[in-house]
Design an enzyme around this catalytic site. Structure first.
Site, PDB file in Angstrom:
ATOM      1  N   GLY A   1       0.868  -1.178   0.000  1.00  0.00           N
ATOM      2  CA  GLY A   1       0.000   0.000   0.000  1.00  0.00           C
ATOM      3  C   GLY A   1       0.895   1.215   0.000  1.00  0.00           C
ATOM      4  O   GLY A   1       1.871   1.265  -0.747  1.00  0.00           O
TER       5      GLY A   1
ATOM      6  N   SER B   1       5.818  -5.387  -1.043  1.00  0.00           N
ATOM      7  CA  SER B   1       5.849  -3.973  -1.425  1.00  0.00           C
ATOM      8  C   SER B   1       6.152  -3.071  -0.210  1.00  0.00           C
ATOM      9  O   SER B   1       7.265  -3.136   0.318  1.00  0.00           O
ATOM     10  CB  SER B   1       4.525  -3.632  -2.112  1.00  0.00           C
ATOM     11  N   ALA B   2       5.222  -2.270   0.269  1.00  0.00           N
ATOM     12  CA  ALA B   2       5.484  -1.425   1.445  1.00  0.00           C
ATOM     13  C   ALA B   2       5.916  -2.268   2.650  1.00  0.00           C
ATOM     14  O   ALA B   2       6.764  -1.851   3.442  1.00  0.00           O
ATOM     15  CB  ALA B   2       4.246  -0.606   1.795  1.00  0.00           C
TER      16      ALA B   2
ATOM     17  N   HIS C   1       8.922  -3.098  -6.774  1.00  0.00           N
ATOM     18  CA  HIS C   1       8.345  -2.798  -8.100  1.00  0.00           C
ATOM     19  C   HIS C   1       9.393  -2.144  -8.997  1.00  0.00           C
ATOM     20  O   HIS C   1       9.069  -1.220  -9.750  1.00  0.00           O
ATOM     21  CB  HIS C   1       7.139  -1.849  -7.987  1.00  0.00           C
TER      22      HIS C   1
ATOM     23  N   GLU D   1       9.158  -6.994 -10.007  1.00  0.00           N
ATOM     24  CA  GLU D   1       7.933  -7.724  -9.671  1.00  0.00           C
ATOM     25  C   GLU D   1       8.090  -9.204 -10.036  1.00  0.00           C
ATOM     26  O   GLU D   1       8.449  -9.528 -11.173  1.00  0.00           O
ATOM     27  CB  GLU D   1       6.740  -7.117 -10.420  1.00  0.00           C
TER      28      GLU D   1
END
Lengths: 234, 234
Positions: free
Chosen positions: B89, B121-122, B158, B193
């Site tokens: 997020g 991700s985060a 990413h 990714e």
């Protein structure tokens, strides 16, 4: 006020500031000297190298271009300037330097008064209420995200439409701005490359060939066409 | 340590967490319950909605998934967890919540000890030394950019290679990371990714089909192939 707040310094296929030559001749008409704020350091280049780049980009004006870093007293230099250009680069780095040198207030006052101001990219971002809608990487930690508030909204420069062919799963620009609106009410102008805002005492007009994308918490994002006024946007 | 630190939760053309099913079966083998940290709120969704998404994505494991926001005492919940998943997020929103609830230290200790940890991700970004190399928009102002420091380097999730056909003048990812190195010494792993880091007590191995791009201040960026160890990178 008398400002050009541009999405980018450079559009594809042309030289630095080239697409803005006509409006810049008008903006800086009455100034003998332009004070350049090189703090955003694109690519990490030095203040000196960046000021030389600005000098070359503005050479068509035949004005003196002085880097803020060359002046003895930053506040006095801003107070006495008739024309100011804040170049793009990293918004976190730029805002950090403005805070650390306590320049936000003096710069705000000069722009609200009568200085001729050019901002590109990060130099435009700081004209919004906050830097919460920058695209830049947070490579330094500034003392705050509040910026000049020359505008009653925020800028998202280099606005990019989603690529329908992309296989990348990172967030689109629109998703990011909509996430911003989970926590903030401020309107955001997605300013595409080649667009700028012409700010005068009584108006804010969208210039360039492209529409801008407007994000407000109360409605779906929409397009605003060149020539439209943004003076009531907030 | 026993972690999967993944670039993304979802790769193109497949469902949420689907590409990680085999390694996640192994990672969470001994846990009855997985504690989900929903603070990054992708797209601004609520903690409740996000936890339900995680629950559905992990349904193939047949484990209980509990959202941290549902627990009475966040610190105790983390201390007692055998398995933790921090979803992706907005990294600024996630880090802000971790600071405001004073959870960085307790989360660091549990991961350094024996908890099975998944970050996407985060949730992977925070495993680095700082969040200076996130791609996210700074939509909130966290009390600091220091993160868990599980790794001796930073993650750029990413990771995207420059598009040679692009007419966009915004910075490439590589340019942004190189700007970071103007102000910081920490190595950065550009994790594409579909790639993840498998972290164990004695090693950090690059997994997935793609190479990762490594950025250090002392040398040109280079590629590291799947199966390589990053345990000495800093």
């Amino acid at each position: 006020m008398n400002c050009i707040i541009a999405s980018t310094s450079t559009v594809y296929g042309s030289d630095y500031l080239e697409y803005l030559q006509a409006p810049l001749k008008e903006l800086f008409r009455d100034a003998q000297q332009i004070l350049f704020i090189p703090f955003a350091r694109p690519g990490g280049i030095t203040h000196e190298v960046y000021t030389q780049k600005a000098r070359e980009g503005l050479a068509f004006l035949n004005k003196e271009v002085v880097g803020l870093h060359q002046t003895e007293n930053y506040k006095e230099a801003i107070k006495n300037a008739k024309a100011i250009f804040t170049g793009g680069g990293n918004t976190f780095v730029l805002v950090n330097q403005l805070y650390k040198n306590d320049l936000l207030h003096v710069l705000h006052n000069r722009i609200k008064d009568d200085v001729a101001y050019l901002g590109t990219s990060a130099g435009s971002n700081i004209c919004g209420k906050t830097m919460h809608t920058t695209n830049d990487m947070p490579i330094v930690y500034p003392p705050g995200f509040e910026t000049l508030g020359i505008l009653d909204f925020n800028i998202n420069p280099h606005y990019l439409d989603p690529d329908p062919t992309s296989k990348h799963k990172g967030e689109t620009r629109q998703t990011r701005i909509e996430e911003f609106h989970t926590y903030n009410q401020t309107a955001v102008v997605g300013l595409r490359e080649g667009s700028w805002l012409q700010v005068s005492k009584n108006n804010i007009i969208l210039k360039g060939d492209l529409s801008a994308r407007i994000f407000r918490t109360s409605q779906e994002p929409y397009e605003m066409e060149p020539g439209a006024s943004l003076k009531n946007l907030r």
